[in-house]
Design a protein around this motif. Structure first.
Motif, mmCIF file in Angstrom:
data_model
loop_
_atom_site.group_PDB
_atom_site.id
_atom_site.type_symbol
_atom_site.label_atom_id
_atom_site.label_comp_id
_atom_site.label_asym_id
_atom_site.label_seq_id
_atom_site.Cartn_x
_atom_site.Cartn_y
_atom_site.Cartn_z
ATOM 1 N N LEU A 345 0.830 -1.207 0.000
ATOM 2 C CA LEU A 345 0.000 0.000 0.000
ATOM 3 C C LEU A 345 0.862 1.254 0.000
ATOM 4 C CD1 LEU A 345 -2.792 -1.043 2.532
ATOM 5 C CD2 LEU A 345 -3.177 -0.358 0.156
ATOM 6 N N ARG A 346 1.853 1.285 0.887
ATOM 7 C CA ARG A 346 2.725 2.457 0.974
ATOM 8 C C ARG A 346 3.577 2.615 -0.286
ATOM 9 N NH1 ARG A 346 3.748 5.911 2.288
ATOM 10 N NH2 ARG A 346 5.350 6.222 3.861
ATOM 11 N N ARG A 347 4.126 1.501 -0.757
ATOM 12 C CA ARG A 347 5.015 1.558 -1.928
ATOM 13 C C ARG A 347 4.272 2.033 -3.168
ATOM 14 N NH1 ARG A 347 6.803 -1.739 -6.198
ATOM 15 N NH2 ARG A 347 5.115 -3.205 -5.848
ATOM 16 N N LEU A 348 3.011 1.689 -3.269
ATOM 17 C CA LEU A 348 2.244 1.986 -4.472
ATOM 18 C C LEU A 348 1.473 3.297 -4.376
ATOM 19 C CD1 LEU A 348 1.028 -1.647 -5.143
ATOM 20 C CD2 LEU A 348 2.765 -0.391 -6.430
ATOM 21 N N GLY A 349 1.730 4.084 -3.333
ATOM 22 C CA GLY A 349 1.205 5.438 -3.334
ATOM 23 C C GLY A 349 0.353 5.855 -2.160
ATOM 24 N N HIS A 350 -0.115 4.917 -1.338
ATOM 25 C CA HIS A 350 -0.950 5.316 -0.207
ATOM 26 C C HIS A 350 -0.105 6.062 0.808
ATOM 27 C CE1 HIS A 350 -3.896 5.205 3.029
ATOM 28 N NE2 HIS A 350 -4.773 4.684 2.205
ATOM 29 N N GLY A 351 -0.709 7.030 1.478
ATOM 30 C CA GLY A 351 -0.009 7.804 2.504
ATOM 31 C C GLY A 351 0.324 6.955 3.711
ATOM 32 N N PRO A 352 1.046 7.518 4.692
ATOM 33 C CA PRO A 352 1.512 6.732 5.841
ATOM 34 C C PRO A 352 0.408 6.261 6.777
ATOM 35 C CG PRO A 352 2.104 9.052 6.085
ATOM 36 C CD PRO A 352 1.582 8.895 4.705
#
Length: 788
Positions: A345-352
């Motif tokens: 999720l984080r790697r593909l663009g979702h925020g922290p």
């Protein structure tokens, strides 16, 4: 000590003003300060900032040191004696005297070494041991105290001590300075909203600076960088101290000059590499051995890290990294799926801030049927969260719950944050991986914000998952992936049909009078009308529309009119229109003019325009390489090498191969070998990659093709290898595998560009191979969309 240093300071300033024969307005103009700031300094009711005094002393042509000494006396007078107010403008942030918790600024917690009773008298942070980068920070802080604004970026891996070093630098500043850490509602939004209000004597805390500059909308990052540059260079707004941190791979992405025209980030590069200073924070803890020994004697946490940490990774050990890795290693199958889902999720663009619904749904999508049947008990999610969120020797677990700040509304569902170190490892491990369709559907459905959803949709699109991206976006198809046949194969009938339909729509709008009522809409439609007429080969009609737009002052139209005359062989008219566009600052018009000037041998003027292109707002550094090719065609290899080197110096490492070729051409074998070694160090792997491919070492060639891409340098080796393989009948299968890997790594643009090149060259079988790959990666989306 003066009885009333603030009154004395105001009296001296007023005396100097009178001696110089200046009114308040004249002093305001000379100092470039606001009238309010100057008046407050002269009336003695507020303690002026360091920057204000520096600017006033310069305007009054007097020594600033005595003024600063009086200011210090005013600041440090015992309470109740001075009645003065500091010049701490109500800008964003908090006074430093109110900043007491390092963990609010994302400094990592340290491991716990308390005894069995849990009691510990240790401070919250371990004893600090200085390293090489601390000298740069200290110098920048001292410069800020003397009125000089600065940006310092620390570059290093996760848990190497970057944020802690910045925290220690804060301790050198006076309490009346402010600190601003923009994060709400998002890092970029907070920065854009608050930047104009930042006042003097402010620290900008830009931890993970890529969150402010590497935005899904590139123009936002460029706008922030431009605003920061302006803030740091404006005398009346300083001093400003910006403290930034980032990882090496993000630094490479932030500062790389793209090989594609108009695809770079010149404001960001200029901010970080020209305005700011930077220092590397190595993974290994290198310091004065005596200082480390003294710290170990004073703090058992440092003592344990010194004795146990492997390969000198003391800061990582102190941040609990070994405990984190052990926690993940011993996790259940579903808990590991949960960690991988968070990484993806984080790697593909979702925020922290990761919502619990998104974590649960995406983790379930990553479990195989066998794993799900055997390990997914009814309470698997709660059990996995409990295990992963528990502290590891006093530091947060792999997934730590996010507690809302005081005064903010609680979220509608629990939020969790992934460990920075696990995120860094995961980004590398999964850099060429693309999750299944079910993951994308779950991620897009449960994204926390619209921006998170848009960033995930963009990532899906970049991996060729067009339909799943379009399910939540506006349906824009930048690559033309929907129209597989017309985009890749021989005919252009579908393109022609679309152009005719578009022209019919424009005629309807014109007949209805809509275009006459709205000037913006009229321009938009007429521009598209000219474009579609060009598509249909009706270039004369298109040129008429472009010429009318140019006469109305629309910059880009000059380019099309110039190109039309050039294609007709009307060079004088072409140059006239290109020059008109160039004088408005239009990059493509400047480039068209350079092309004609170089053809006519007018290289001095061509070079002047090239410099303007490379330094313009869009920063098209490819202009250097294009001029170098013109010089080479004219036989001037000396100038060709100069401009290829200019291109390399601004990040276009592809041009190493051209320099090497010219060195060989001139018989300088040693120089070519030296450049070859230099090019590999810079990330230009085309040479060794093609040598490995020639010797049928295909795995090694694949590795080298991705090396430069993974380090944020250039896509050229990957494009070159794809083209080479797909044009050779015996390596088409290898080429298709490489194309699939490139898609999964997010390089659909590269694969599409290769498809276009192959189509133009008549390699239709290879194009069909790529068409099938795009079809395969986008299959089953509709059924998953229905389930979602």
């Amino acid at each position: 000590m003066h009885e009333d240093p603030l009154t004395e300071l105001a009296l001296r300033l007023s005396t100097f003003r009178a001696q110089r024969g200046l009114q308040v307005g004249g002093l305001t103009q000379r100092s470039e300060l606001s009238r309010t700031t100057v008046s407050q300094a002269l009336n003695g009711r507020r303690v002026p900032s360091v920057a204000t005094l520096v600017a006033l002393a310069k305007a009054l042509r007097t020594d600033v040191e005595p003024l600063l000494a009086l200011r210090q006396e005013a600041i440090h007078r015992p309470d109740g004696e001075a009645g003065a107010v500091f010049d701490d403008r109500e800008g964003p942030g908090w006074l430093l005297r109110d900043v007491r918790d390092p963990f609010d600024l994302e400094v990592h917690r340290a491991i716990d070494v308390s005894g069995d009773d849990g009691a510990s008298t240790l401070p919250v942070l371990p004893v600090y041991v200085e390293r090489a980068h601390d000298a740069l920070l200290r110098a920048s802080v001292l410069g800020a105290l003397e009125g000089r604004s600065a940006l310092v970026t620390l570059i290093g891996g996760s848990s190497t001590g970057k944020s802690r070093a910045c925290w220690e630098a804060l301790q050198l500043l006076p309490d009346e300075w402010r600190l601003w850490h923009p994060i709400e509602p998002s890092h970029a939004d907070a920065m854009l909203a608050g930047l104009p209000e930042v006042g003097p004597c402010t620290v900008l805390w830009l931890n993970e600076v890529q969150q402010y500059l590497l935005t899904s909308d590139r123009s936002v990052g460029e706008q922030i960088a431009a605003g920061l540059r302006e803030l740091l260079r404006t005398p009346g707004r300083g001093p400003i101290l910006a403290l930034a941190t980032t990882h090496p791979e993000d630094w490479a992405r932030l500062t790389a000059a793209s090989a594609a025209p108009h695809d770079g980030c010149p404001q960001i590069r200029a901010l970080l590499t020209e305005v700011g200073v930077r220092a590397r924070v190595p993974d290994q803890f290198v310091c004065d051995p005596a200082a480390l020994e003294e710290a170990a004697q004073a703090d058992p946490r440092v003592a344990e890290a010194s004795a146990v940490a492997m390969e000198g990774r003391l800061t990582q050990y102190l941040a609990g990294v070994p405990a984190l890795l052990e926690r993940v290693e011993h996790a259940t199958v579903m808990a590991r799926c949960l960690v991988i889902a968070a990484v993806q999720l984080r790697r593909l663009g979702h925020g922290p801030m990761l919502p619990s619904h998104a974590l649960k749904a995406t983790a379930a999508s990553l479990a195989s049927d066998h794993e799900w049947d055997e390990h997914a008990s009814p309470a698997w999610f709660e059990s996995a969260l409990e295990y992963l969120s528990a502290p590891c020797r006093g530091v947060p677990g792999p997934l730590s719950p996010v507690r809302p700040r005081a005064g903010t509304a609680p979220p509608d569902q629990p939020l969790y944050q992934l460990s920075d170190y696990l995120f860094e490892i995961g980004c590398y491990e999964f850099r060429h991986d693309c999750p299944p369709t079910s993951f994308w559907v779950a991620a897009l459905q449960h994204a926390r914000t619209d921006k998170d959803q848009a960033a995930l949709a963009r990532s899906a699109y970049e991996r060729g998952r067009v339909r799943v991206s379009a399910s939540v976006s506006d349906g824009t198809d930048l690559l033309g992936l929907y129209d597989r046949g017309s985009a890749y194969l021989l005919g252009q009938e579908a393109d022609r049909a679309r152009a005719k339909n578009a022209l019919a729509t424009i005629d309807e709008q014109r007949a209805s009078g809509e275009l006459q009522r709205d000037a913006v809409l009229s321009y938009f439609y007429r521009r598209h009308e000219a474009h579609h007429l060009d598509q249909l080969g009706e270039h004369e009609r298109a040129a008429v529309v472009w010429r009318k737009l140019a006469e109305e002052g629309h910059r880009y139209a000059f380019v099309h009119v110039g190109r039309h005359h050039r294609e007709l062989g009307q060079r004088t008219e072409a140059e006239r229109w290109f020059r008109l566009g160039a004088e408005t600052g239009e990059d493509d018009a400047m480039q068209g003019l350079v092309f004609l000037l170089a053809e006519d041998g007018l290289f001095d003027e061509a070079a002047e325009w090239t410099e303007r292109i490379a330094r313009s707002g869009r920063g098209d550094v490819c202009a250097y390489s294009r001029l170098a090719y013109r010089y080479e065609q004219a036989g001037d290899l000396t100038q060709a090498k100069i401009y290829f080197r200019k291109a390399i110096d601004v990040g276009l490492v592809d041009c190493y191969q051209d320099l090497i070729r010219l060195q060989y051409q001139e018989g300088d074998i040693k120089g070519a070998h030296r450049l070859y070694t230099e090019s590999i160090e810079a990330g230009e792997t085309s040479g060794p990659m093609m040598r490995a491919e020639k010797h049928r070492e295909h795995a090694e060639a694949d590795k080298l093709a991705f090396t430069a891409r993974d380090h944020g340098r250039t896509m050229e080796p990957l494009r070159q290898l794809l083209l080479h393989r797909l044009q050779q009948p015996d390596t088409v299968e290898l080429g298709s595998a490489l194309a699939r890997r490139a898609l999964d790594a997010g390089e659909a643009f590269i694969v599409k560009a290769v498809a276009s090149e192959l189509s133009a060259a008549g390699h239709h079988h290879a194009v069909q191979v790529l068409q099938r790959i795009f079809d395969e990666v986008d299959e089953s989306v509709d059924q998953w969309g229905e389930q979602g």
